[in-house]
Write a protein that holds these residues in place. Sequence first.
Motif, short mmCIF file in Angstrom:
data_model
loop_
_atom_site.label_atom_id
_atom_site.label_comp_id
_atom_site.label_asym_id
_atom_site.label_seq_id
_atom_site.Cartn_x
_atom_site.Cartn_y
_atom_site.Cartn_z
N PHE A 63 -37.30 -39.28 -23.24
CA PHE A 63 -36.32 -38.62 -22.52
C PHE A 63 -36.27 -39.58 -21.02
CE2 PHE A 63 -34.80 -35.74 -19.12
CZ PHE A 63 -33.53 -35.59 -19.66
N SER A 64 -35.06 -39.93 -20.73
CA SER A 64 -34.90 -40.75 -19.72
C SER A 64 -34.93 -39.62 -18.27
CB SER A 64 -33.77 -41.43 -19.64
OG SER A 64 -33.59 -42.58 -18.75
N TYR A 65 -36.10 -39.60 -17.56
CA TYR A 65 -36.25 -38.62 -16.73
C TYR A 65 -35.34 -38.90 -15.44
CZ TYR A 65 -40.17 -37.61 -19.51
OH TYR A 65 -41.05 -37.27 -20.54
N GLN A 66 -34.60 -37.76 -14.79
CA GLN A 66 -33.83 -38.04 -13.87
C GLN A 66 -34.67 -38.47 -12.47
OE1 GLN A 66 -33.28 -35.43 -15.97
NE2 GLN A 66 -31.04 -35.53 -16.59
N PRO A 67 -34.25 -39.04 -11.37
CA PRO A 67 -35.16 -39.47 -10.40
C PRO A 67 -35.14 -38.19 -9.63
CG PRO A 67 -33.26 -40.83 -10.38
CD PRO A 67 -32.94 -40.04 -11.75
N GLY A 68 -34.25 -37.44 -9.70
CA GLY A 68 -34.63 -35.84 -8.72
C GLY A 68 -35.52 -35.08 -9.25
N LEU A 69 -36.27 -35.25 -10.25
CA LEU A 69 -37.51 -34.60 -10.77
C LEU A 69 -38.60 -34.76 -10.23
CD1 LEU A 69 -36.51 -34.48 -14.53
CD2 LEU A 69 -36.23 -32.66 -13.09
N LEU A 70 -38.84 -35.97 -9.39
CA LEU A 70 -40.03 -36.12 -8.88
C LEU A 70 -39.74 -36.65 -7.46
CD1 LEU A 70 -42.31 -37.79 -11.41
CD2 LEU A 70 -42.90 -35.71 -10.50
N PRO A 71 -40.84 -36.53 -6.52
CA PRO A 71 -40.53 -37.02 -5.01
C PRO A 71 -40.70 -38.81 -5.19
CG PRO A 71 -42.77 -36.17 -5.10
CD PRO A 71 -41.95 -35.74 -6.41
N ALA A 72 -40.09 -39.34 -3.93
CA ALA A 72 -40.28 -41.04 -4.13
C ALA A 72 -41.79 -41.27 -4.21
CB ALA A 72 -39.66 -41.02 -2.67
N ARG A 73 -42.68 -40.44 -3.51
CA ARG A 73 -44.22 -40.96 -3.53
C ARG A 73 -44.63 -40.99 -4.98
NH1 ARG A 73 -44.03 -35.86 -1.20
NH2 ARG A 73 -45.35 -34.28 -2.10
N SER A 74 -44.05 -40.17 -5.85
CA SER A 74 -44.52 -40.14 -7.23
C SER A 74 -44.01 -41.26 -7.91
CB SER A 74 -44.14 -38.83 -7.87
OG SER A 74 -44.88 -37.74 -7.28
N TRP A 75 -42.72 -41.67 -7.84
CA TRP A 75 -42.03 -42.72 -8.44
C TRP A 75 -42.84 -44.04 -8.25
CZ3 TRP A 75 -40.21 -41.16 -12.40
CH2 TRP A 75 -39.27 -40.04 -12.73
N ALA A 109 -36.50 -36.58 -5.83
CA ALA A 109 -36.19 -35.06 -5.50
C ALA A 109 -36.18 -34.74 -3.97
CB ALA A 109 -37.33 -34.15 -5.99
N ASP A 110 -37.19 -35.58 -3.05
CA ASP A 110 -37.20 -35.31 -1.57
C ASP A 110 -36.05 -35.90 -0.87
OD1 ASP A 110 -38.40 -37.54 -2.66
OD2 ASP A 110 -39.78 -37.79 -0.92
N HIS A 111 -35.19 -36.50 -1.55
CA HIS A 111 -33.67 -36.89 -0.95
C HIS A 111 -32.67 -36.46 -1.55
CE1 HIS A 111 -36.23 -40.82 -0.22
NE2 HIS A 111 -36.72 -39.93 0.70
N SER A 112 -32.76 -35.27 -2.34
CA SER A 112 -31.62 -34.92 -3.17
C SER A 112 -31.05 -33.36 -2.69
CB SER A 112 -31.95 -34.44 -4.66
OG SER A 112 -31.13 -34.04 -5.02
N SER A 113 -29.81 -33.20 -2.78
CA SER A 113 -29.33 -32.00 -2.29
C SER A 113 -29.19 -31.03 -3.50
CB SER A 113 -27.91 -31.91 -1.52
OG SER A 113 -26.98 -32.77 -2.51
#
Length: 191
Positions: A63-75, A109-113
Amino acid sequence: MKRKTLALSLLLSAAMIGMSGTVFSDDDNKKGGFLGNWFGGNKPGVAAIDNPQYLEECGSCHFSYQPGLLPARSWKKIMAGLDDHFGENAELPAEDAKVFENYLTKNAADHSSYKRSQKIMKYMQPGDTPLRISKTRYFLKEHDELSRKMVQDNSEVGSFSKCEACHTQAAKGSFEENEIRIPGFGRWEDD
Ligand code: HEC
Ligand code: HEC
């Protein structure tokens, strides 16, 4: 009111407001509500993927995970270790890797509303850098009622990483409870 009493009650209400911000509430506040709207976290789910190349490349094995599922540091950490990615080699040409990393961190996730992104961050310890969405504290809390039979021992699921097996609208970034169907078990009824 006497001055002393007024000061005390102001102090108390300030303390209560402070507390309600940190206490984990189980109230999911479905429609966003007053506070949800106030803080902007009223968009349901997580933002859908709008990068076709990411969708294809990072969706070729799972599955193509959405960026908003993890914080930037994880990516960042995931993208830095693609040569040994959960036991597989998922290396990409350096240019593509850079483009995806920018896309992921910008929309993390840490930049998402979006509401689910904010929930994931709310439950995360400040120093945590999870490599799996399925190991984040919010995820574990939401999935703790599922049995092995429904997941690991279910031939149509196999692992919690397979979001789309149960969340029928996962590709749109939507994880609403009324959209959940567990293969072989059907609709999820929570009470
Ligand atoms: C060669 C196959 C392959 C490719 C390509 C690939 N992955 Fe994965 N990925 C895996 C495997 C295998 C797992 C572990 C799945 C499991 O445990 O069931 C995984 C797991 C993950 C997880 C953790 C899922 C969870 O449990 O929360 C994330 C996040 C992830 N991949 C992101 C990416 C990103 C971003 C890309 C593109 C840069 C990518 N993957 C490309 C094979 C791949
Ligand atoms: C085996 C089925 C299954 C898999 C796989 C699964 N989930 Fe779930 N998920 C559920 C169920 C069932 C619930 C509802 C739990 C409850 O309400 O007690 C849930 C709840 C959620 C919620 C909270 C929804 C809400 O409205 O409260 C989110 C967000 C979520 N899952 C995301 C994911 C993501 C992201 C993945 C993949 C990394 C995933 N899930 C994998 C079954 C699954």
